[in-house]
Design an enzyme around this catalytic site. Structure first.
Site, PDB file in Angstrom:
ATOM      1  N   ASP A 156       1.673  11.646  10.434  1.00  0.00           N
ATOM      2  CA  ASP A 156       0.909  11.330  11.645  1.00  0.00           C
ATOM      3  C   ASP A 156       1.515  10.065  12.254  1.00  0.00           C
ATOM      4  O   ASP A 156       1.345   8.968  11.710  1.00  0.00           O
ATOM      5  CB  ASP A 156      -0.568  11.090  11.310  1.00  0.00           C
ATOM      6  CG  ASP A 156      -1.297  12.363  10.892  1.00  0.00           C
ATOM      7  OD1 ASP A 156      -0.659  13.232  10.272  1.00  0.00           O
ATOM      8  OD2 ASP A 156      -2.502  12.472  11.180  1.00  0.00           O
ATOM      9  N   LYS A 167      -2.485  14.733  18.539  1.00  0.00           N
ATOM     10  CA  LYS A 167      -3.675  14.137  17.944  1.00  0.00           C
ATOM     11  C   LYS A 167      -4.239  13.087  18.885  1.00  0.00           C
ATOM     12  O   LYS A 167      -3.486  12.327  19.497  1.00  0.00           O
ATOM     13  CB  LYS A 167      -3.296  13.528  16.594  1.00  0.00           C
ATOM     14  CG  LYS A 167      -4.416  12.795  15.857  1.00  0.00           C
ATOM     15  CD  LYS A 167      -3.903  12.298  14.510  1.00  0.00           C
ATOM     16  CE  LYS A 167      -4.896  11.372  13.824  1.00  0.00           C
ATOM     17  NZ  LYS A 167      -4.389  10.852  12.524  1.00  0.00           N
ATOM     18  N   LYS A 175      -5.465  17.930  16.927  1.00  0.00           N
ATOM     19  CA  LYS A 175      -6.287  17.209  15.955  1.00  0.00           C
ATOM     20  C   LYS A 175      -7.081  16.107  16.646  1.00  0.00           C
ATOM     21  O   LYS A 175      -6.545  15.047  16.951  1.00  0.00           O
ATOM     22  CB  LYS A 175      -5.409  16.601  14.854  1.00  0.00           C
ATOM     23  CG  LYS A 175      -6.191  15.791  13.813  1.00  0.00           C
ATOM     24  CD  LYS A 175      -5.265  15.231  12.751  1.00  0.00           C
ATOM     25  CE  LYS A 175      -5.992  14.275  11.803  1.00  0.00           C
ATOM     26  NZ  LYS A 175      -5.102  13.710  10.767  1.00  0.00           N
TER      27      LYS A 175
END
Length: 315
Positions: A152, A215, A251
């Site tokens: 991430d 995300k 996400k």
């Protein structure tokens, strides 16, 4: 939005070309996006569908701890919980992943090795993203070498907001290259992007650069994930798939704490991108406290009454 695939190969050749493409994307109707997200949030979910939705949401959780006080013991306990969220009920699904700092990846691997639970690690000078590219790449390589299945990363919001889009693009490409076989989630920190138009632009920029997931947030600033922002991102991945044939996951992370909230997001996914994204491979919740509420609601639907707070662990 429809863009021909050959044109996409030309838009990243210079900052001017990339800027022209991103600013040529259709503008977001803020009032419309807010209203659409609010309307979908009122959908009523019947009992049988709710049971399915809760189990699906559990299977989509990236169970997360990103605190300076994290210890190997705390991380191993969290990984154990990810494997068996409800130790009293083996039918309860595992979570999708455990998300930790790179230094904690090996501790998670000791617990989840050989299971379906993925190891996710934040990298690239999380959460600020303020470091040299070399430091960011070394951060990613360390996490992958320790056993991370997913990375991430955070984008350089300062460069993005200053219009240095090619710099952001090149950095994502470099990080993607350092990931090897690990999937890359690109964190845009939407709360700092100011406008919905910027969220759409950052989504497309991230996908063009090779993101496997986009995300919303680090969870370290407010606002984090919101339904309207997630709606815009879901529209982006839907249109990107139609344009390129490549599917990208979404996400939302930060601020999603209740089963009711999670189910609203699942409705949003189904009605915006389609049921092809109703799978942990393509949709995740970045959360810590959400799992406990999902477990309490799941047990309530099985037993007909709420369990006490000691039914779940305090992570």
């Amino acid at each position: 939005m429809t863009v021909t695939a050959p044109a996409l190969t030309e838009v990243t050749g210079s900052n001017a070309a990339l800027r022209a493409f991103l600013h040529g994307l259709p503008g977001v109707d803020k009032v419309g996006a807010d209203a659409r997200a609010a309307a979908l949030g009122t959908r009523s979910i019947k009992t049988s569908s709710k049971v399915f939705a809760i189990d699906l949401a559990i299977s989509m959780v990236d169970l997360t701890t990103l605190e300076g006080a994290d210890t190997p013991g705390k991380v191993r306990a969290l990984a154990t919980k990810a494997l068996r969220p409800d130790p009293l009920d083996p039918s309860c699904p595992s979570t999708a992943a455990v998300c930790v700092y790179p230094s904690m990846v090996a501790d998670v691997r000791e617990i989840v090795a050989g299971s379906t639970v993925k190891i996710a690690s934040v990298a690239t000078a999380f959460p600020s993203g303020q470091a040299s590219l070399k430091v960011k790449i070394d951060d990613v390589r360390d996490a992958v070498a320790a056993g991370a299945d997913e990375i991430d990363m955070v984008i350089n919001r300062g460069a993005f907001l200053a219009g240095r889009y090619l710099e952001v693009f090149d950095e994502i490409v470099a990080v993607k290259g350092a990931c090897g076989d690990a999937r890359l989630k690109v964190i845009m920190e939407t709360g700092e992007l100011v406008t919905y138009d910027n969220v759409r632009r950052a989504s497309w920029l991230s996908m063009l650069a090779g993101a496997d997931f986009i995300k919303t947030s680090t969870g370290k600033i407010s606002p984090a994930a919101t339904p309207p922002v997630t709606l815009i991102m879901l529209e982006a991945v839907r249109d990107f798939l139609a344009t390129t044939g490549r599917q990208v996951g979404v996400k939302p992370a930060g601020g999603i704490r209740t089963s009711k909230d999670a189910i609203k997001y699942l409705v949003l996914v189904n009605e915006t991108a389609g049921d092809g994204w109703l799978d942990p491979h393509w949709f995740r919740f970045g959360a810590s406290s959400l799992l406990n509420d999902l477990l309490l609601q799941r047990n309530k639907m099985k037993t007909g009454h709420y369990s006490g707070p000691d039914y779940v662990t305090l992570d």
